[in-house]
Enzyme design. Structure first.
Site, short mmCIF file in Angstrom:
data_model
loop_
_atom_site.label_atom_id
_atom_site.label_comp_id
_atom_site.label_asym_id
_atom_site.label_seq_id
_atom_site.Cartn_x
_atom_site.Cartn_y
_atom_site.Cartn_z
N GLU A 56 0.86 -1.19 0.00
CA GLU A 56 0.00 0.00 0.00
C GLU A 56 0.88 1.23 0.00
O GLU A 56 1.88 1.26 0.71
CB GLU A 56 -0.86 0.06 1.26
CG GLU A 56 -2.10 -0.79 1.21
CD GLU A 56 -2.05 -1.86 2.29
OE1 GLU A 56 -1.21 -1.74 3.19
OE2 GLU A 56 -2.84 -2.80 2.20
N TYR A 92 8.23 2.25 -7.30
CA TYR A 92 7.56 0.95 -7.46
C TYR A 92 7.25 0.67 -8.95
O TYR A 92 7.37 -0.46 -9.43
CB TYR A 92 6.28 0.91 -6.63
CG TYR A 92 6.55 0.97 -5.14
CD1 TYR A 92 7.52 0.16 -4.55
CD2 TYR A 92 5.83 1.83 -4.31
CE1 TYR A 92 7.78 0.21 -3.19
CE2 TYR A 92 6.08 1.89 -2.94
CZ TYR A 92 7.05 1.07 -2.40
OH TYR A 92 7.30 1.12 -1.05
N ASN A 120 1.99 10.04 -2.45
CA ASN A 120 3.42 9.73 -2.36
C ASN A 120 3.96 9.33 -3.74
O ASN A 120 4.19 8.17 -4.05
CB ASN A 120 3.65 8.61 -1.34
CG ASN A 120 5.12 8.38 -1.05
OD1 ASN A 120 5.99 8.93 -1.73
ND2 ASN A 120 5.39 7.56 -0.05
C1 LIG Z 1 10.53 5.92 -1.41
C2 LIG Z 1 11.97 5.78 -0.93
C3 LIG Z 1 12.10 4.46 -0.14
C4 LIG Z 1 12.89 5.71 -2.14
O1 LIG Z 1 14.22 5.55 -1.69
P1 LIG Z 1 15.42 6.35 -2.40
O2 LIG Z 1 16.68 5.84 -1.84
O3 LIG Z 1 15.16 7.79 -2.29
O4 LIG Z 1 15.22 5.85 -3.91
P2 LIG Z 1 16.28 5.85 -5.10
O5 LIG Z 1 17.34 6.88 -4.89
O6 LIG Z 1 16.72 4.45 -5.32
O7 LIG Z 1 15.36 6.29 -6.30
C5 LIG Z 1 14.49 5.34 -6.84
C6 LIG Z 1 13.39 5.98 -7.66
O8 LIG Z 1 12.54 6.73 -6.81
C7 LIG Z 1 12.01 7.81 -7.57
N1 LIG Z 1 12.46 9.06 -6.98
C8 LIG Z 1 13.53 9.27 -6.19
N2 LIG Z 1 13.57 10.57 -5.81
C9 LIG Z 1 12.51 11.16 -6.41
C10 LIG Z 1 11.99 12.49 -6.40
N3 LIG Z 1 12.59 13.48 -5.71
N4 LIG Z 1 10.86 12.72 -7.07
C11 LIG Z 1 10.23 11.73 -7.77
N5 LIG Z 1 10.67 10.44 -7.81
C12 LIG Z 1 11.80 10.19 -7.15
C13 LIG Z 1 12.55 7.66 -9.00
O9 LIG Z 1 11.69 6.82 -9.70
C14 LIG Z 1 13.85 6.96 -8.72
O10 LIG Z 1 14.30 6.26 -9.84
P3 LIG Z 1 15.34 6.99 -10.84
O11 LIG Z 1 16.51 7.40 -10.00
O12 LIG Z 1 15.66 5.92 -11.83
O13 LIG Z 1 14.61 8.15 -11.41
C15 LIG Z 1 12.43 6.98 -0.04
O14 LIG Z 1 12.26 8.15 -0.78
C16 LIG Z 1 11.68 7.10 1.26
O15 LIG Z 1 12.06 6.49 2.25
N6 LIG Z 1 10.58 7.88 1.28
C17 LIG Z 1 9.83 8.12 2.51
C18 LIG Z 1 9.16 6.86 3.03
C19 LIG Z 1 8.30 6.21 1.97
O16 LIG Z 1 7.63 6.86 1.19
N7 LIG Z 1 8.32 4.87 1.98
C20 LIG Z 1 7.52 4.07 1.06
C21 LIG Z 1 6.20 3.81 1.70
S1 LIG Z 1 5.12 2.87 0.62
#
Ligand SMILES: CC(C)(COP(=O)(O)OP(=O)(O)OC[C@H]1O[C@@H](n2cnc3c(N)ncnc32)[C@H](O)[C@@H]1OP(=O)(O)O)[C@@H](O)C(=O)NCCC(=O)NCCS
Length: 147
Positions: free
Chosen positions: A106, A118, A111
């Site tokens: 979910e 995903y 977000n």
């Molecule tokens: C979602 C989360 C786990 C992603 O982790 P991350 O280490 O930042 O991700 P990555 O650096 O590997 O980036 C992966 C992808 O996320 C997306 N992404 C990363 N930063 C982004 C931004 N500022 N805006 C939009 N998409 C973004 C892109 O699709 C990116 O892929 P790309 O680099 O090929 O474009 C992290 O941002 C987080 O912890 N967010 C808060 C908690 C959360 O939302 N958890 C998920 C709950 S379902």
């Protein structure tokens, strides 16, 4: 920078609670995390260590018919550097080696960052759970078919 993904232990719970509260404003809580790690045979929890400190985690369930991501975050300081992709890939490979047919999760409707991650890994929109979160935001249920 040294980093690794390893299995979460009960010694990590307090760090994860601090991390969850920082990122989500709330935590699954000590009791829930403790029982997941010690009582739930389907729970697979992993932490991301960067320079010997915990900076993220993924909590999941895997049973023979299905896998689910329960909670997942990367500390803000390390977001956008590929660690989220690394952890998700690690989990998908684990599901693959367990022959799991599908993975669901979910995610908050607003977000978009997480949704984009995903989508990159083949998760597709399945349905909406209205007012799923405490603040009444809807949840999108996403599913990745593995086979
Ligand atoms: C979602 C989360 C786990 C992603 O982790 P991350 O280490 O930042 O991700 P990555 O650096 O590997 O980036 C992966 C992808 O996320 C997306 N992404 C990363 N930063 C982004 C931004 N500022 N805006 C939009 N998409 C973004 C892109 O699709 C990116 O892929 P790309 O680099 O090929 O474009 C992290 O941002 C987080 O912890 N967010 C808060 C908690 C959360 O939302 N958890 C998920 C709950 S379902």
């Amino acid at each position: 920078m040294n980093y690794s993904i390893r299995q979460m232990t009960t010694d990590d719970i307090n760090d994860i609670i601090i991390g969850e509260e920082k990122i989500f404003g709330e935590s699954l809580g000590y009791d829930m995390l403790y029982s997941e790690l010690t009582l739930n045979p389907y729970a697979y929890y992993f932490v991301l260590e960067i320079d010997s400190k915990i900076n993220g985690y993924i909590g999941t369930w895997i049973d023979p018919d299905h896998a689910e991501i329960v909670n997942f975050y990367i500390d803000e300081k390390y977001q956008g550097l590929g660690f989220g992709s690394m952890m998700l890939e690690f989990f998908i490979e684990l599901c693959d080696s367990c022959n799991v047919p599908n993975i669901s999760l979910e995610v908050r409707e607003h977000n978009l960052k997480a949704q984009s991650l995903y989508k990159k890994y083949g998760f597709e929109f399945s349905h909406k759970r209205e007012k799923y979160y405490k603040d009444s935001e809807d949840a999108l249920v996403l599913i990745k078919k593995m086979r």
